[in-house]
Design an enzyme around this catalytic site. Structure first.
Site, PDB file in Angstrom:
ATOM      1  N   GLU A 111       0.727  -1.209   0.132  1.00  0.00           N
ATOM      2  CA  GLU A 111       0.019   0.092   0.097  1.00  0.00           C
ATOM      3  C   GLU A 111       0.927   1.267   0.081  1.00  0.00           C
ATOM      4  O   GLU A 111       0.628   2.147  -0.801  1.00  0.00           O
ATOM      5  CB  GLU A 111      -0.922  -0.095   1.209  1.00  0.00           C
ATOM      6  CG  GLU A 111      -2.087  -1.131   1.072  1.00  0.00           C
ATOM      7  CD  GLU A 111      -2.913  -1.106   2.387  1.00  0.00           C
ATOM      8  OE1 GLU A 111      -4.119  -1.051   2.372  1.00  0.00           O
ATOM      9  OE2 GLU A 111      -2.251  -1.686   3.505  1.00  0.00           O
ATOM     10  N   GLU A 131      -4.164  -9.566   3.139  1.00  0.00           N
ATOM     11  CA  GLU A 131      -4.774  -9.265   4.358  1.00  0.00           C
ATOM     12  C   GLU A 131      -5.860 -10.239   4.765  1.00  0.00           C
ATOM     13  O   GLU A 131      -6.210 -10.695   5.703  1.00  0.00           O
ATOM     14  CB  GLU A 131      -5.167  -7.961   4.263  1.00  0.00           C
ATOM     15  CG  GLU A 131      -4.311  -6.842   4.709  1.00  0.00           C
ATOM     16  CD  GLU A 131      -3.539  -6.251   3.515  1.00  0.00           C
ATOM     17  OE1 GLU A 131      -2.905  -5.123   3.345  1.00  0.00           O
ATOM     18  OE2 GLU A 131      -3.720  -6.994   2.210  1.00  0.00           O
TER      19      GLU A 131
END
Ligand code: T1G
Length: 691
Positions: A111, A131
């Site tokens: 990210e 995730e």
């Protein structure tokens, strides 16, 4: 150490002319801990004020880029600044940022890279947003920024699978700007310099328009593959918001969903299993013990397990010899191996060249002495003690002194097998699970005289096979089969008392298992357990409750799916077993014969009886030292026996239950099971999980 010194330790800023290089150094995997986040944010704000700085590079020291947020922080409120603040600072900056990626850029690490104007990586780098494998969704912009680059359907596929991409694939998808063969940092600085004065923010890009049908198709496929787990549902919703909601609102909603999931039990269970996997091969007595170098392996016995084990070694790059008593048997097995690899090519898992490489690594022989010349020899012959001891005696005579001998037995006494050799310190169990080239779990059975070197070597081989090695001591059924036998027996007791197999299976599947115990028995074949029961019959205590129904089924030739009849019947083409009235009658007559008045069972009662039986057996084998720690038991049940991952394993599940209820339920099972039921010290077993 003061906060300032701490910050300087984990993030350094060096000027290379007009380029600021921010280097994160937080071993072992540069996780985005609070200190890293604070230091990064301060550094970004600092260079923002520096007119001489035209652009910046974010790099990491060591073997990997940032491997994500610090998962250890997830069990408590996240301290500010959180990662979204760092991502927002990069996006808000007027200066272009370039990420220089080596090793893994995962989760928050990717990210951070996505927030940069550009990304360069080494060719063996991997990137991804895994995730969901931790029961959460990306929480620092991943569900908003990734779809802006690859589109909604692809973003759904990548985020909901948690798949890690090699650099080449990421470049193809436009997620990387360059793959660097040589000087990664040099290339990143050059690219940053070329971008000076031109800021491009992923947040200002629009998610590309796409055929809604394709997006829906991707969503349905992700929900199916992800078994509709809450984090998969939330990920799809968040990704869709990247094209339906204003950016800031969608980002906020992503963070809210991330925190809600992070505080949930599923995320706690998956975090527990994440760290459990990293603990499973750690033993104090193995510290500093160097594993032996293993270049070649042999597998004795070319049955289904033997062939699968040989494939595991070939898949991992080992030269492997597959041996069986005659050439015809070995060639038959080799044909099965070829077919399996051709299937992997057809499914796109490997390409033809790789298929040929793996097939070429498998040599065949009917000569045991020749097969004994490898560094590691794994015996996978028929589960009979006399046969195994004979094979080990022959191997011991033929093999070089350094060769390690392992048995793939799934329950026999490895100490007794080792006693047939003159090299007991180099003998242990390597219990693979079927299909051996697919199942990750590997029970590494440490016999009484197995040396630390032999054990360390087996663990290293397990890691190289990309297996999940879990250490067990010798005991009937080691960790997994022992607990599973107790669970299956309890299931049969419930059938004797009034439940039907399909009721028990439905209750267990509702709890989250892929299959209930009776469907699993039919899949595995009832004859194997029958032989084992017959082996134990002479020593069985007549005072213990024994359910003869499975014996009756076997006596009628009902061995399960392979005979199209077992606990269920399997009409032509049926994928699942169907309740069989003939079996129902057998069960009712059996109860009558035993004078048992059949009664109804609730789903909850079935689940609790099955689960506390597992928990109790786990407590017993922990107390006996068969397993080193509770989390090892949970890893075995989750990775080898279909225990639902989102529950963390039987002991993790138990640690979340009301202790008084747990104890009362165990008392109840003890009373119902009767003579021979041994009560484990469950409080002691759960103590490490409650610490
Ligand atoms: N946080 C804390 N510790 C970590 C960690 C992490 N993210 N990753 C690894 N470790 C520890 C691990 O426990 C072990 O410790 C040591 O590092 C070496 O790991 C906001 C919320 C990077 C591929 O899921 O996949 O970012 O045992 O043995 O085989 O959206 O670690 O030595 O004490 O695995 O070389 C997403 C997880 C987080 C990646 C390296 N990231 N890590 O493999 O070493 S969520 C991940 C890995 C997130 C954001 C969200 C692997 C690796 P110890 P290792 P390895």
């Amino acid at each position: 150490m003061s906060e300032v010194a701490d910050a300087a330790r984990v993030v350094s800023v060096v000027r290379r002319g007009d380029i600021a290089v921010l280097t994160i150094d937080n071993p072992p995997v540069n996780a985005a801990s609070k200190t890293v986040r604070s230091a990064l944010l301060a550094a970004i704000r600092e260079i923002e004020k520096e007119p001489a700085v035209a652009a910046a590079v974010i790099a990491c020291a060591g073997k990997t880029f940032m491997a994500g947020a610090d998962i250890r922080e997830f069990g408590r409120p996240i301290e500010e600044p959180a990662l979204p603040a760092v991502v927002a600072a990069i996006l808000a900056s007027r200066k272009p940022f370039v990420a220089a990626i080596q090793g893994a850029a995962l989760g928050g690490g990717f990210e951070l890279a996505l927030a940069c104007d550009a990304r360069v990586a080494t060719k063996d780098a991997v990137v991804g947003l895994p995730e969901v494998t931790l029961g959460i969704i990306p929480g620092a912009g991943g569900t908003q920024h990734l779809p802006r680059i690859v589109g909604l359907a692809k973003a759904i596929d990548l985020i909901c699978s948690g798949r890690r991409m090699r650099a080449a694939q990421a470049l193809e998808l436009g997620l990387l700007d360059r793959i660097v063969e040589g000087d990664l940092l040099g290339e990143a600085i050059a690219l940053a310099r070329s971008l000076a004065g031109r800021k491009s923010r992923v947040s200002e890009r629009r998610t590309p328009a796409e055929d809604p049908a394709l997006v829906e198709e991707a969503a349905q496929a992700a929900l199916k593959a992800g078994r509709k787990r809450p984090q998969v549902v939330a990920a799809i919703e968040s990704i869709r918001r990247s094209s339906s909601m204003p950016y800031a609102e969608a980002l906020d909603a992503e963070r809210k969903a991330f925190n809600t999931l992070r505080e949930g039990t599923e995320a706690a269970a998956l975090r527990y299993l994440f760290f459990a996997e990293r603990e499973s091969t750690k033993l104090p007595e193995l510290e500093g013990v160097a594993p032996q170098h293993i270049a070649s392996a042999s597998v004795i016995g070319a049955g289904t397990m033997g062939a699968g084990i040989a494939m595991s070694f070939a898949d991992a790059g080992y030269e492997v010899v597959l041996m069986d008593r005659d050439d015809a048997a070995v060639e038959r097995a080799f044909e099965r191996v070829r077919k399996a690899y051709a299937g992997s090519v057809a499914a796109g898992r490997i390409d033809e060249a790789e298929c040929q490489r793996r097939v070429a690594r498998i040599r065949r022989t009917a000569d045991l002495a020749a097969a004994a010349q490898s560094d590691l020899v794994i015996e996978a012959v028929f589960e009979d003690m006399a046969i195994k001891k004979e094979v080990f005696a022959q191997l011991d005579r033929a093999a070089p002194p350094a060769t390690i001998l392992a048995t793939n037995t799934s329950y026999l006494d490895v100490d007794e097998i080792a006693s047939a050799t003159s090299r007991a310190p180099q003998v242990l169990g390597l219990h693979f699970f079927s299909p051996a080239h697919i199942m990750r779990l590997l029970e590494v059975v440490r016999a009484r005289r197995t040396s630390p070197e032999t054990l360390a070597t087996a663990l290293e081989v397990g890691r190289r096979l990309r297996k999940l090695p879990v250490i067990a001591r010798v005991g009937d059924g080691f960790i997994g089969n022992r607990i599973y036998a107790a669970y299956r027996r309890q299931a049969e007791l419930m059938v004797e008392e009034g439940a039907m197999p399909e009721e028990v299976d439905a209750a267990i599947e509702a709890f989250g298992f892929a299959m209930g115990p009776f469907a699993v028995s039919d899949l595995a074949g009832l004859d194997i357990a029958w032989m084992n029961r017959k082996r134990l019959a002479p020593t069985r205590d007549p005072r213990t409750r024994y359910v003869e129904i499975a014996d009756r089924l076997c006596e009628r030739g009902r061995f399960g799916q392979k005979t199209r009849a077992g606990w269920y019947r399997y009409p032509e083409g049926a994928r699942r077993g169907q309740p069989d009235p003939e079996v129902a009658t057998m069960i009712e007559e059996h109860s009558k014969t035993k004078g048992i008045a059949r009664r109804g069972f609730t789903r909850e009662e079935i689940q609790w009886r099955a689960l506390v039986t597992m928990v109790n057996e786990a407590a017993l084998l922990l107390a006996e030292g068969i397993a080193s720690r509770a989390s090892d038991v949970d890893l075995v049940l989750v990775n080898g026996y279909g225990f639902p991952k989102h529950e963390g394993g039987p002991l993790f599940w138990a640690s979340r239950q009301d202790a008084a209820r747990l104890s009362a339920e165990v008392d109840r099972v003890a009373q119902i099971t009767g003579h021979g039921f041994k009560r484990g010290d469950i409080d002691a077993a759960l103590a490490p999980l409650k610490g």
